[in-house]
Design a protein around this motif. Structure first.
Motif, PDB file in Angstrom:
ATOM      1  N   VAL A 638       4.815  -2.304  12.014  1.00  0.00           N
ATOM      2  CA  VAL A 638       4.594  -0.894  11.667  1.00  0.00           C
ATOM      3  C   VAL A 638       3.928  -0.786  10.298  1.00  0.00           C
ATOM      4  N   SER A 639       4.425  -1.557   9.331  1.00  0.00           N
ATOM      5  CA  SER A 639       3.817  -1.556   7.998  1.00  0.00           C
ATOM      6  C   SER A 639       2.384  -2.072   8.054  1.00  0.00           C
ATOM      7  N   ALA A 640       2.146  -3.079   8.889  1.00  0.00           N
ATOM      8  CA  ALA A 640       0.802  -3.638   9.010  1.00  0.00           C
ATOM      9  C   ALA A 640      -0.165  -2.604   9.574  1.00  0.00           C
ATOM     10  N   ALA A 641       0.252  -1.883  10.618  1.00  0.00           N
ATOM     11  CA  ALA A 641      -0.618  -0.872  11.219  1.00  0.00           C
ATOM     12  C   ALA A 641      -0.920   0.250  10.234  1.00  0.00           C
ATOM     13  N   ALA A 642       0.111   0.676   9.481  1.00  0.00           N
ATOM     14  CA  ALA A 642      -0.098   1.739   8.492  1.00  0.00           C
ATOM     15  C   ALA A 642      -1.045   1.278   7.385  1.00  0.00           C
ATOM     16  N   ALA A 643      -0.902   0.020   6.962  1.00  0.00           N
ATOM     17  CA  ALA A 643      -1.777  -0.508   5.912  1.00  0.00           C
ATOM     18  C   ALA A 643      -3.218  -0.611   6.405  1.00  0.00           C
ATOM     19  N   ALA A 644      -3.401  -1.043   7.654  1.00  0.00           N
ATOM     20  CA  ALA A 644      -4.753  -1.142   8.201  1.00  0.00           C
ATOM     21  C   ALA A 644      -5.429   0.230   8.230  1.00  0.00           C
ATOM     22  N   ASP A 645      -4.677   1.249   8.634  1.00  0.00           N
ATOM     23  CA  ASP A 645      -5.231   2.613   8.655  1.00  0.00           C
ATOM     24  C   ASP A 645      -5.587   3.077   7.249  1.00  0.00           C
ATOM     25  N   TYR A 646      -4.706   2.772   6.290  1.00  0.00           N
ATOM     26  CA  TYR A 646      -4.949   3.201   4.908  1.00  0.00           C
ATOM     27  C   TYR A 646      -6.177   2.489   4.341  1.00  0.00           C
ATOM     28  N   ILE A 647      -6.253   1.185   4.550  1.00  0.00           N
ATOM     29  CA  ILE A 647      -7.387   0.408   4.033  1.00  0.00           C
ATOM     30  C   ILE A 647      -8.692   0.893   4.646  1.00  0.00           C
ATOM     31  N   GLN A 648      -8.650   1.181   5.934  1.00  0.00           N
ATOM     32  CA  GLN A 648      -9.851   1.639   6.619  1.00  0.00           C
ATOM     33  C   GLN A 648     -10.331   2.984   6.076  1.00  0.00           C
ATOM     34  N   ALA A 649      -9.378   3.810   5.660  1.00  0.00           N
ATOM     35  CA  ALA A 649      -9.721   5.164   5.209  1.00  0.00           C
ATOM     36  C   ALA A 649     -10.026   5.245   3.718  1.00  0.00           C
ATOM     37  N   HIS A 650      -9.699   4.201   2.954  1.00  0.00           N
ATOM     38  CA  HIS A 650      -9.892   4.250   1.504  1.00  0.00           C
ATOM     39  C   HIS A 650     -10.618   2.984   1.026  1.00  0.00           C
ATOM     40  N   GLY A 651     -11.488   3.158   0.096  1.00  0.00           N
ATOM     41  CA  GLY A 651     -12.053   2.013  -0.633  1.00  0.00           C
ATOM     42  C   GLY A 651     -13.209   1.302   0.022  1.00  0.00           C
ATOM     43  N   GLY A 652     -13.681   1.762   1.181  1.00  0.00           N
ATOM     44  CA  GLY A 652     -14.850   1.155   1.796  1.00  0.00           C
ATOM     45  C   GLY A 652     -14.620  -0.200   2.416  1.00  0.00           C
ATOM     46  N   LEU A 653     -13.367  -0.590   2.670  1.00  0.00           N
ATOM     47  CA  LEU A 653     -13.076  -1.872   3.297  1.00  0.00           C
ATOM     48  C   LEU A 653     -12.895  -1.702   4.801  1.00  0.00           C
TER      49      LEU A 653
END
Length: 741
Positions: A638-653
């Motif tokens: 669950v933490s991994a999925a949330a982090a992937a969504d956050y990374i995808q939406a912020h910072g151009g990664l």
């Protein structure tokens, strides 16, 4: 991928990132109260030697009896609660076969998430498991291993074996630039204080140890305490400093600084800078550990620096912590756990003394300390290094004294215990003492399974050997190529349509944000060219299909599609199985970084994620630099999925769920490099269906045998690999402790 760097913990202060050269790199999680006394495995390597496997088995079987110690690469918690050890050998199989028949090992993959690579097997594989492999005990071989290790030691490769004066160890301007030291003309240094040095430093220039503590303000890191020691380690400056900006975090656990301590302080940064100008002579050489942090916070530029984090260099540009180096090299302890915060005077003196040790004794003696091995041992066992006999750790590599310890076979004979062996008659080689084994010889693998299921629960130590047929001897060179080609196809996408004369550079800029590109080529010559892009990792191709399909490049709305071949028809099934593999559960892939990754960058980039277990950073096999992508493992999916969504939406990664493990990367690199069986004609190659059915049957037998085991039994599955005049394949291992869930 030649090696992995693993950042085990991301914290807010320098030197508090734990780094290991290990495969799966998992932190040792806190055990739940309900299972406090249940045995558990915590492994920190994905590639081991046979002697290391023997070390693990010996501790699992004997515990602390007969002077047995924990294996450095895998820690068994509550070993005394193990009810048995079962070793299952799949004769003639290798790591290659695990991935060749990946979909047909569902039970094995589900039951065992701890995995490791083994070298091709010795002449008698079973003898090596009980410590009777004389090849590894021979002192000549040991000396060869020492020479081989030293030939690749990063300290010797950088400085050579001879002693040098201190000027040889000064950071060059390029090293300072790469390691973020403030330099004249670099960005944001216009207001930095520059220390002018008269003439070039000499080997007799005075050394000064420097260390600072910082807090976090609304403008970033600012100094709260500065310590300077002279060449004798005497403190000549220890000042509290009041930051110019409002403090957001005192970082008391690291700095020891509190609000009350700074309330009466009037000293400002400019006062400290002026005092340092007075105390430091023109020929001074500053010594510190990761000193660029201090120089940035002090807003100072000094050209003559020795950085002990870089001096005691590790492979792949990693850095040891100051606390570890002080314990391992100087044999004393700093930064004690029972003291709040670090003492900068103590840290400055420790860094200074480390530099003086290096200069006095030379790089060869430092390399012989084998700090890498000591660090891994200390990390895996999580015990204070000061309480351990460090010299005995060195002897493991620098002298053949470890052979004085009894091997597992000797200890079992001494304790009058036996190993139960169950296998087919033709599998027995009788190269180990008969008094060590109680043999149950069978006529078939079905008989082996039946006998093992009934007698193993009553035996504390058992070896079960199944025969897979002769898959290795029946394989061809085309088999390796087929499997390697399959994973290459998984990393390949086709992009179209483009106009004639389109700019390949702009295409590459868009697609390399998804991951490392192996090759790009135009595969059609018609009016709408198609570009074939082959990535190094499957995740990159998956990102390209998911994120770049439909974007506009060079004025064209492009379509991104995967390669479809007879080999990739079952791609979706394989991809789903790899995503759900327990070994990489909760792991995400992140790409799109503008430059090769560093520890400092990763610390800043991901410190806000609180549920990280580890970060895996592959290295480029061509130049040994860190890559521009990484894998992040979280404590929960669950933490991994949330982090992937956050990374995808912020910072151009870019980010997606991971599908490849560390040892899979290693295997892909070796496929085609290891020599294989001689190429045979088509009519000599048995049908693929025959091998598939054998593997499915093997997986079923392992599952049935596992179900018959008692709770809290350690089960180790071994694919021994193969070594012959015709070629060799590395081995593979999986293991786990059976629980009631």
């Amino acid at each position: 991928m030649s090696e992995y760097k693993v950042l085990k913990q991301l914290k807010k202060r320098r030197d508090d990132i734990k780094v290991n050269t290990v495969g799966n790199g998992l932190n040792k999680p806190k055990m739940k109260k309900a299972s406090r006394l249940s045995p558990a495995l915590f492994c920190d390597k994905c590639e081991i030697q046979h002697r290391q496997l023997h070390q693990l088995l010996k501790f699992a079987i004997l515990g602390k009896e007969d002077g047995t110690q924990q294996a450095s690469w895998c820690n068994i918690h509550h070993q005394s609660h193990l009810r048995g050890v079962v070793i299952i050998i799949l004769e003639d199989l290798s790591q290659h076969h695990f991935y060749q028949f990946y979909l047909h090992f569902p039970c094995v993959r589900r039951l065992f998430r701890h995995r490791f690579i083994l070298p091709p097997p010795p002449r008698d594989f079973i003898a090596s498991l009980v410590g009777l492999n004389k090849e590894e005990k021979d002192s000549h071989d040991l000396n060869n291993r020492i020479r081989a290790r030293l030939s690749h030691d990063p300290i010797l490769r950088k400085y050579g074996t001879k002693k040098h004066g201190l000027t040889r160890y000064l950071l060059t301007e390029e090293e300072m630039r790469v390691n973020d030291y403030p330099l004249v003309g670099s960005a944001d240094t216009n207001k930095f204080v520059r220390f002018s040095c008269t003439g070039a430093p000499t080997d007799s220039s005075p050394l000064f140890g420097l260390d600072c503590e910082m807090c976090l303000t609304n403008k970033g890191d600012e100094v709260t305490r500065v310590s300077l020691v002279d060449s004798s380690g005497n403190s000549i400056m220890d000042e509290l400093v009041k930051p110019d900006n409002p403090i957001l975090d005192y970082r008391t656990s690291f700095s020891g600084i509190t609000r009350n301590m700074l309330l009466p302080v009037k000293t400002k940064l400019k006062d400290v800078q002026n005092k340092l100008r007075i105390l430091l002579p023109p020929s001074a050489v500053l010594v510190g550990h990761s000193l660029h942090y201090d120089m940035q916070a002090l807003r100072m530029i000094h050209p003559n620096v020795i950085d002990t984090a870089i001096l005691f260099t590790r492979t792949f540009e990693r850095k040891f912590k100051l606390k570890f180096l002080t314990q391992a090299v100087l044999k004393r302890e700093i930064q004690r756990d029972d003291v709040v915060g670090h003492n900068p005077s103590e840290d400055a003196a420790a860094a200074l003394e480390l530099a003086q040790y290096f200069i006095e004794h030379g790089p060869e003696k430092v390399a012989l300390l084998n700090l890498e091995e000591m660090f891994v041992d200390a990390s895996c066992l999580q015990s204070p290094l000061a309480e351990r006999d460090i010299k005995s750790q060195q002897n493991d590599v620098t002298a053949p004294q470890q052979s004085a310890r009894p091997c597992l076979a000797d200890s079992l004979v001494k304790l009058k215990r036996q190993i139960l062996y169950i296998g087919k008659r033709e599998s027995v080689k009788n190269l180990v003492p008969s008094r060590l084994f109680k043999n149950i010889l069978c006529t078939s693998d079905e008989d082996v399974l039946e006998r093992a299921s009934s007698v193993i629960p009553q035996s504390p130590v058992s070896i079960v050997q199944f025969q897979s047929g002769s898959i290795f001897s029946e394989c061809s060179a085309d088999t390796n190529e087929h499997v390697r080609g399959l994973f290459e196809d998984f990393g390949t996408v086709f992009v179209r349509p483009f106009k004639t004369g389109m700019c390949m550079k702009s295409v590459k800029i868009h697609f390399q944000s998804c991951g490392p590109i192996n090759s790009m080529s135009i595969v059609t010559d018609d009016s709408q060219p198609c570009v074939r892009i082959q990535y190094s990792v499957p995740e990159a191709a998956q990102l390209a299909v998911n994120l770049l399909n439909g974007i506009h490049i060079n004025g064209c709305c492009i379509t991104v599609r995967r390669l479809v071949t007879s080999r990739t028809l079952y791609y979706n099934d394989l991809l789903k199985e790899m995503e759900d593999d327990p070994e990489i559960s909760g792991t995400i892939y992140v790409s799109g970084f503008p430059r090769p990754l560093t520890e400092d960058f990763l610390q800043r980039q991901f410190s806000h994620f609180k549920d990280i277990k580890a970060i895996f950073v592959p290295t480029n096999p061509q130049n040994q630099l860190l890559t521009k992508y990484c894998y992040i493992k979280f404590h929960s999916p669950v933490s991994a999925a949330a982090a992937a969504d956050y990374i995808q939406a912020h910072g151009g990664l870019r980010s997606t769920k991971a599908v490849t493990s560390s040892h899979l990367h290693r295997w892909l690199r070796t496929v085609g490099i290891y020599p294989t069986c001689p190429k045979q004609s088509e009519q000599e190659i048995p049908p693929q269906e025959d091998h598939t059915e054998r593997i499915k049957d093997m997986d079923r037998k392992i599952n049935n045998l596992y179900e018959s085991l008692l709770e809290n039994t350690l089960c180790v599955i071994l694919f021994p690999g193969n070594k012959s005049d015709n070629g060799s394949l590395p081995g593979f291992g999986l293991m786990g402790i059976k629980t009631d869930t």
